[in-house]
Scaffold this motif. Structure first.
Motif, short mmCIF file in Angstrom:
data_model
loop_
_atom_site.label_atom_id
_atom_site.label_comp_id
_atom_site.label_asym_id
_atom_site.label_seq_id
_atom_site.Cartn_x
_atom_site.Cartn_y
_atom_site.Cartn_z
N GLY A 118 -30.52 15.18 26.50
CA GLY A 118 -30.48 14.70 27.88
C GLY A 118 -31.86 14.34 28.40
N ALA A 119 -32.86 15.16 28.05
CA ALA A 119 -34.23 14.88 28.51
C ALA A 119 -34.75 13.57 27.93
N MET A 120 -34.48 13.31 26.66
CA MET A 120 -34.93 12.05 26.05
C MET A 120 -34.24 10.85 26.68
N SER A 246 -38.29 12.25 13.82
CA SER A 246 -38.20 10.97 13.12
C SER A 246 -37.65 9.88 14.02
N ALA A 247 -36.75 10.24 14.94
CA ALA A 247 -36.05 9.20 15.70
C ALA A 247 -36.29 9.26 17.19
N THR A 248 -36.62 10.42 17.75
CA THR A 248 -36.61 10.53 19.21
C THR A 248 -37.94 10.98 19.80
N MET A 249 -38.21 12.30 19.77
CA MET A 249 -39.34 12.82 20.53
C MET A 249 -40.66 12.15 20.19
N VAL A 250 -40.94 12.01 18.90
CA VAL A 250 -42.22 11.43 18.50
C VAL A 250 -42.32 9.96 18.89
N LYS A 251 -41.19 9.35 19.20
CA LYS A 251 -41.23 7.96 19.63
C LYS A 251 -41.31 7.82 21.15
N ALA A 252 -41.37 8.96 21.86
CA ALA A 252 -41.51 8.89 23.32
C ALA A 252 -42.83 8.23 23.71
#
Length: 778
Positions: A118-120, A246-252
């Motif tokens: 939800g945060a992402m 790989s898909a979410t947080m590091v791409k913020a």
């Protein structure tokens, strides 16, 4: 509807503990799997509308007076990330059902996972910078909880804390940039800020704004030298690694840089910082990946390198580069997500991730090996049309050659970029081959904790879906070009790219030769790894950003411990002494520096004999507490001071305050009597003269400073009194004629709410301690 898509994971997290508690026979994941899938389907249905330029908006008021509102905006860029978050979130939830045992603390795991989801979604859909920051830090907190899921392990606690410290500090700097940005533009809306980008570029705060915001983006997306938190975050369960890292947080951070490209892009400073750190991260991450021996550590450094490549393409700033970056964001999520899941399968089915012990698993785990082959070769950019990674990697090479800029600085640095791009990609090829061949070919290099066998189909299903995307997008890339890639590029660059993706661009194509050079040199380096791997002994050798972090972090604790020991002596007298000294010093300095002491005899109420008598009695009682030899007597005499104050409130026509003071004083005296009854008698030994003099000076200074403040606060009228506003508006705004009650309940209702909350939390804490004590006694 958009806000409900964000709210759905939070609501799910709320109900997970109840599902886990009352339905133990079935894995909790099965009940909540439809939620991310439903969110994914919702965003799929919006592709047609967004690709036609019809963006979707939602607005919910929060704190409009501060410009903080839940304003959400779905365009091409946020749609791309929303599809990745919800789509891979669905596959990760399915994967975790088979990866995590039912005996695990699944209630914690799924609560943290869905909080993060939800945060992402909030980050990528928020149009308000402060709401974006709110969700941004929520991703840091939820990822901290996920990384530390197995908190019994010291490595998990270390990795969780490390990730939160670095990303939260970056987030705070980003908040500073947002505050300056909203001050310069006069708005908190990202879209409105972009519309007045010229104001930002001409602002004297431009450099500070850019540096602060990029610091937040770099820490979140693990750019050098802030990349050190990502490898330690691999202590999290593999589903977490596949989702967050790989898909979410590091791409913020990638998302934030892309979202604000129209605000900062095109400037020399943006090019130097984003391109420079991106290429440095690409080269260093890929170089360090070859050194690792843990499968997830290899993938962690590979993620760092891939993020650096995407960041570099955003820094190039051309339309083609932005398109390539968007394309690689999608491709990287597919092949890296599948590889993390395969690493988890290998660990699950063999009992180890140590590549030095693995080998020969292709015959024992043929499906996993096949999936790993497609993922690893796509990550390596092997020039075959069945690997989607090659298509975006070749675009990276092409855009590094063709930079379109009128800036002298950009054109000066341009010849270096293709060299660094090829260098980083060579090591990318090496670690990809290293990951696959050392794990699945050859012979097993040691006795494995578990006899290897193929994973169940349920665990294989998620990586199979991702690998299907790798192959299908490699063969038919234009399937996602129109509905996803072009709208996302248009949202970043401001123009719709006229780009048709194809595998073959002819023999006269420099990017092709760069790819062939990567394969040729990479193959030579891979087969000769044993001969040159000693290079790591001197680069990085003893140098390590981790050592800098540990030295700084541990040094802060040691300094804090040493400082604390100097004043935490265990003496209550010392603690009160420090507090009173600080009070006198800070308040007295403020009065002197601001020339704040003023005496005015205007508007004083007349003083009659009853008030004088009560004041004298209070003064005598206060003095009496000093000479009393018995604690109980001192408390009773001190109560005279409090009850006398209540009488003064009555004389000055403040019945509400008088009643409050009576209640507080009664309760305080009663509590003191209960507590002090159990204490020993006062020490009647004579104190040294020096101690007495210190006591007299401190107490006299406190009394004097409080008197001066009281006189100055009455005498100085620097601001118009607010009491007239309360009296005038209490009935109109609060519907009451008791001004004090209206202030507490309506006009300062938030203060009252938080005061009640604090008391409630204190009550819960006391209750928990009582329960804990009872359990220990039992």
């Amino acid at each position: 509807m958009l806000q409900f898509a964000i709210l759905a994971p939070f609501l799910t997290a709320l109900f997970v503990p109840f599902l886990f508690r009352y339905i133990r026979q079935i894995h909790t994941g099965w009940f909540i799997l439809p939620v991310p899938f439903g969110v994914f389907i919702y965003f799929l249905t919006q592709m047609g509308s967004v690709s036609n330029g019809n963006n979707i908006e939602a607005f919910v008021e929060w704190i409009p007076s501060l410009g903080m509102n839940f304003s959400f905006h779905l365009d091409g860029l946020s749609l791309l990330f929303s599809l990745l978050i919800s789509g891979i979130g669905t596959l990760v939830t399915l994967y975790s059902i088979f990866y995590l045992n039912k005996n695990e603390k699944l209630n914690n795991f799924y609560v943290f996972l869905f909080l993060f989801m939800g945060a992402m979604l909030g980050v990528v859909l928020s149009d308000n910078v402060y709401v974006l920051y709110f969700f941004w830090e929520l991703t840091s907190i939820s990822s901290f909880l996920l990384i530390g899921y197995w908190y019994e392990r010291e490595a998990s606690r270390y990795g969780a804390l490390k990730s939160m410290v670095i990303t939260v500090l970056g987030g705070l700097s980003m908040l500073g940039g947002f505050i300056l940005l909203s001050y310069v533009t006069g708005t908190t809306s990202i879209r409105e800020m972009i519309e007045v980008s010229d104001v930002v570029l001409d602002s004297p705060y431009f450099t500070g704004i850019l540096l602060l915001i990029l610091l937040g983006a770099f820490t979140k997306s693990a750019q050098f030298p802030f990349h050190i938190w990502l490898p330690d975050a691999m202590e999290a369960p593999t589903p977490v690694s596949a989702f967050l890292h790989s898909a979410t947080m590091v791409k913020a951070g990638i998302y934030l840089t892309a979202r604000l490209f129209l605000l900062f892009g095109g400037t020399d400073l943006f090019f130097v910082l984003v391109t420079g750190f991106g290429l440095l991260t690409l080269c260093w991450g890929s170089y360090m990946a070859v050194r690792q021996t843990d499968l997830k550590a290899i993938l962690a450094f590979s993620t760092i390198s891939q993020l650096g490549m995407i960041m570099a393409m955003l820094g190039f700033g051309t339309k083609a580069a932005i398109f390539a970056a968007v394309f690689h964001i999608f491709n990287h999520a597919t092949f890296k997500g599948s590889l993390f899941m395969i690493a988890g399968i290998v660990d699950h089915e063999t009992g180890t991730r140590d590549i030095r012990k693995l080998g020969g698993l292709m015959t024992l785990m043929p499906i996993s090996a096949t999936l790993a082959l497609f993922g690893a070769f796509s990550m390596a950019g092997v020039p075959l049309p069945i690997f989607n990674g090659f298509l975006s990697k070749e675009m990276f090479f092409e855009t590094s050659i063709h930079l379109e800029s009128t800036s002298e600085l950009v054109m000066t640095l341009a010849p270096i970029l293709p060299v660094l791009a090829v260098l980083g990609s060579i090591f990318t090829f090496v670690y990809s081959m290293y990951f696959f061949f050392h794990t699945f070919t050859g012979e097993t290099k040691g006795e494995l904790p578990v006899k290897p066998h193929e994973a169940p189909i349920g665990m294989l299903l998620s990586p199979i879906v991702l690998v299907i995307f790798v192959v299908v997008i490699g063969l038919l890339p234009n399937l996602i070009n129109g509905p996803i890639l072009q709208p996302a590029t248009a949202a970043v660059f401001g123009e719709v790219p006229d780009k048709h993706i194809k595998f073959w661009h002819g023999i006269d194509n420099p990017a092709l030769y760069m790819s062939l050079a990567v394969v040729a040199i990479g193959t030579l380096l891979y087969v000769s790894m044993k001969k040159w791997k000693s290079v790591y002994n001197w680069l990085p050798g003893p140098l390590s950003a981790n050592k800098v972090y540990d030295f700084t972090y541990n040094g802060q604790f040691k300094l804090a411990e040493k400082t604390t020991r100097t004043y935490m002596t265990g003496s209550l007298r010392h603690y009160v002494l420090y507090i009173l000294l600080f009070l006198v010093g800070a308040t007295g300095t403020t009065l002197v520096v601001t020339d704040g002491f003023v005496i005015s005899t205007e508007n004083l109420a007349p003083i009659s004999w009853p008030e004088i008598i009560v004041a004298v009695v209070m003064a005598i009682a206060a003095f009496g507490t000093i000479v009393m030899k018995n604690r109980i007597a001192a408390i009773l005499v001190l109560g005279v001071v409090g009850f006398g104050l209540s009488l003064l409130f009555v004389f000055f026509r403040a019945p509400d305050l008088a009643l409050t003071q009576l209640i507080v004083e009664t309760v305080t005296v009663a509590l003191f009597l209960l507590c002090f009854y159990h204490l020993p008698k006062l020490d009647t030994e004579k104190q040294p003269v020096f101690s007495k003099m210190i006591n007299i000076i401190i107490s006299g200074s406190v009394g004097l400073i409080v008197t001066l403040v009281a006189i100055a606060s009455h005498s100085s009228k620097r601001f118009e009194t607010i009491s007239h506003y309360f009296i005038k508006e209490s009935h109109h705004l609060g519907g009451g004629d008791n001004v004090v009650n209206v202030i507490l309940v309506d006009m300062r209702g938030l203060d009252t709410l938080f005061e009640i909350t604090v008391l409630g939390l204190a009550a819960l804490g006391i209750y928990a301690m009582i329960r804990l004590r009872k359990e220990e006694e039992m």
